[in-house]
Design an enzyme around this catalytic site. Structure first.
Site, PDB file in Angstrom:
ATOM      1  CB  ALA A  32      26.392  -7.289  31.918  1.00 27.46           C
TER       2      ALA A  32
ATOM      3  CG  MET B  57      21.559 -10.398  38.759  1.00 29.21           C
ATOM      4  SD  MET B  57      21.498  -8.790  39.552  1.00 29.21           S
ATOM      5  CE  MET B  57      23.104  -8.766  40.370  1.00 29.21           C
ATOM      6  CB  SER B  58      18.924 -11.290  32.719  1.00 28.26           C
ATOM      7  OG  SER B  58      20.153 -11.460  32.041  1.00 28.26           O
TER       8      SER B  58
ATOM      9  CG  HIS C  12      25.501  -0.765  37.740  1.00 27.73           C
ATOM     10  ND1 HIS C  12      25.136  -1.879  37.003  1.00 27.73           N
ATOM     11  CD2 HIS C  12      24.999   0.299  37.078  1.00 27.73           C
ATOM     12  CE1 HIS C  12      24.436  -1.491  35.945  1.00 27.73           C
ATOM     13  NE2 HIS C  12      24.344  -0.177  35.963  1.00 27.73           N
TER      14      HIS C  12
ATOM     15  CG  HIS D 242      17.418   4.620  30.403  1.00 32.36           C
ATOM     16  ND1 HIS D 242      17.990   3.400  30.165  1.00 32.36           N
ATOM     17  CD2 HIS D 242      17.917   5.037  31.585  1.00 32.36           C
ATOM     18  CE1 HIS D 242      18.806   3.108  31.150  1.00 32.36           C
ATOM     19  NE2 HIS D 242      18.783   4.081  32.020  1.00 32.36           N
TER      20      HIS D 242
ATOM     21  CE1 TYR E 135      17.158  -5.232  38.626  1.00 31.35           C
ATOM     22  CE2 TYR E 135      18.268  -7.240  37.910  1.00 31.35           C
ATOM     23  CZ  TYR E 135      18.022  -5.881  37.781  1.00 31.35           C
ATOM     24  OH  TYR E 135      18.655  -5.169  36.799  1.00 31.35           O
ATOM     25  CD  GLU E 136      13.172  -3.934  36.068  1.00 32.06           C
ATOM     26  OE1 GLU E 136      12.694  -2.809  35.851  1.00 32.06           O
ATOM     27  OE2 GLU E 136      13.428  -4.755  35.166  1.00 32.06           O
TER      28      GLU E 136
ATOM     29  CB  SER F 238      23.562  -4.210  31.475  1.00 34.31           C
ATOM     30  OG  SER F 238      22.584  -4.643  32.343  1.00 34.31           O
TER      31      SER F 238
ATOM     32  CG  HIS G  88      16.537  -7.181  34.902  1.00 28.73           C
ATOM     33  ND1 HIS G  88      16.613  -5.966  34.272  1.00 28.73           N
ATOM     34  CD2 HIS G  88      17.581  -7.925  34.441  1.00 28.73           C
ATOM     35  CE1 HIS G  88      17.665  -5.974  33.463  1.00 28.73           C
ATOM     36  NE2 HIS G  88      18.267  -7.153  33.543  1.00 28.73           N
TER      37      HIS G  88
ATOM     38  CG  ASN H 194      31.768  -8.326  37.362  1.00 25.14           C
ATOM     39  OD1 ASN H 194      30.818  -8.033  36.619  1.00 25.14           O
ATOM     40  ND2 ASN H 194      31.679  -9.211  38.327  1.00 25.14           N
TER      41      ASN H 194
HETATM   42  N1  HPA Z   1      26.953 -11.105  39.260  1.00 26.44           N
HETATM   43  C1  HPA Z   1      25.683 -11.058  38.825  1.00 26.44           C
HETATM   44  N2  HPA Z   1      25.311 -10.323  37.795  1.00 26.44           N
HETATM   45  C2  HPA Z   1      26.250  -9.622  37.152  1.00 26.44           C
HETATM   46  C3  HPA Z   1      27.585  -9.627  37.554  1.00 26.44           C
HETATM   47  C4  HPA Z   1      27.955 -10.425  38.676  1.00 26.44           C
HETATM   48  O1  HPA Z   1      29.127 -10.487  39.093  1.00 26.44           O
HETATM   49  N3  HPA Z   1      28.265  -8.808  36.702  1.00 26.44           N
HETATM   50  C5  HPA Z   1      27.347  -8.335  35.811  1.00 26.44           C
HETATM   51  N4  HPA Z   1      26.126  -8.814  36.083  1.00 26.44           N
END
Ligand code: HPA
Length: 271
Positions: free
Chosen positions: A114, A212-213, A247, A62, A86-87, A31, A84, A236
């Site tokens: 990310a 998540m990846s 997001h 995209h 989750y898709e 991401s 992903h 974050n």
């Molecule tokens: N949790 C899961 N996936 C993420 C996060 C998070 O805090 N930040 C960016 N991708």
């Protein structure tokens, strides 16, 4: 030949026809980190939607591109974007690009993402060298009949992230004055961000970051005998460590540090 073997034969033939040649490194750009693919020289770019046996992306607009060419003097095949779990894709679909990189002759992959920081010493904008992972997705891409031509039934995950690459990445980060954290990435399925209780659990279990990846891709890389360099962008602090998550913040942070990220990867590739 197995079904997977036949699929890969078709996909590799398609890429070769498009002009894709030898590959040293596969890159999976997470991401907000896909811009690195724009720096590939003599690039051949192919939309995921054109690539035989790639998943059909659920992202509107995209979908992502495969970009082949030269980066830091190395032949790279880059995923600008990824699939992903989750898709709704199976783990086999999510990890097919890693199979493809191996089939195209790559010896190594660079996986990026990310991630939320779980380690209390991390701050948003830090980059983290992934030294190990916890697969907490509840699934595994190797479940099912094993294709012996691809790899062993019970792959060793002791060195899934290549120790020799840690040293190179750390040396480069130091030279570039980029603070590079290191730690364990815990992969959840998503798409929800974690709860504060889940993050406390993750910390107790030894995670430094969550996302998540990546974990399924690295499992397939280990199965395929590929060396791996993993870098997280801590976008974050994880749930419960800051007031709320969204997001937009993830996107903002990657925007802020992507220049550092690109330089770190390029210089590491060069070495
Ligand atoms: N949790 C899961 N996936 C993420 C996060 C998070 O805090 N930040 C960016 N991708």
């Amino acid at each position: 030949m197995t079904k997977l073997g036949e699929m890969l034969k078709e996909t590799t033939a398609f890429l070769k026809e498009k002009g894709v040649g030898e590959v040293d490194f596969g890159l999976i750009l997470g991401s907000g980190l896909g811009e690195l693919a724009d720096e590939v020289e003599n690039a051949i770019a192919i939309s995921f939607s054109e690539v035989p046996h790639f998943a059909v992306s659920t992202v509107v607009g995209h979908a992502g591109k495969l970009v082949y060419g030269t980066l830091s003097g190395k032949k790279v095949l880059a995923m600008q974007g990824r699939f992903h779990y989750y898709e709704g894709h199976s783990m086999q679909k999510v990890t097919y690009p890693v199979r493809l990189m191996a089939a195209m002759g790559a010896h190594s992959i660079v996986v990026t993402n990310a991630a939320g920081g779980v380690n209390e010493n991390f701050t948003p904008g830090n980059l983290m060298l992934i030294t190990d992972h916890i697969n907490f997705t509840g699934d595994n891409p190797l479940i099912g009949e094993n294709d012996e031509a691809m790899g062993p039934r019970f792959p060793d995950m002791s060195h899934a992230y290549t120790p020799a690459y840690f040293e190179i990445a750390k040396k480069v980060a130091k030279e570039q004055n980029v603070p590079l954290q290191e730690g364990v990435y815990m992969g959840y399925s998503g798409p929800t961000y974690e709860t504060p209780a889940e993050i406390r659990m993750s910390r107790v279990m030894g995670a430094d970051a969550v996302g998540m990846s990546t974990v399924s891709e690295v499992i397939v890389a280990a199965h395929s005998g590929l060396k791996v360099l993993g870098i997280s962008c801590i976008t974050n602090l994880a749930a419960g460590m800051q007031s709320s998550l969204n997001h937009a913040e993830v996107v903002e942070t990657t925007e802020r540090v992507k220049a550092q990220f690109k330089e770190l990867i390029k210089a590491t590739l060069a070495e």
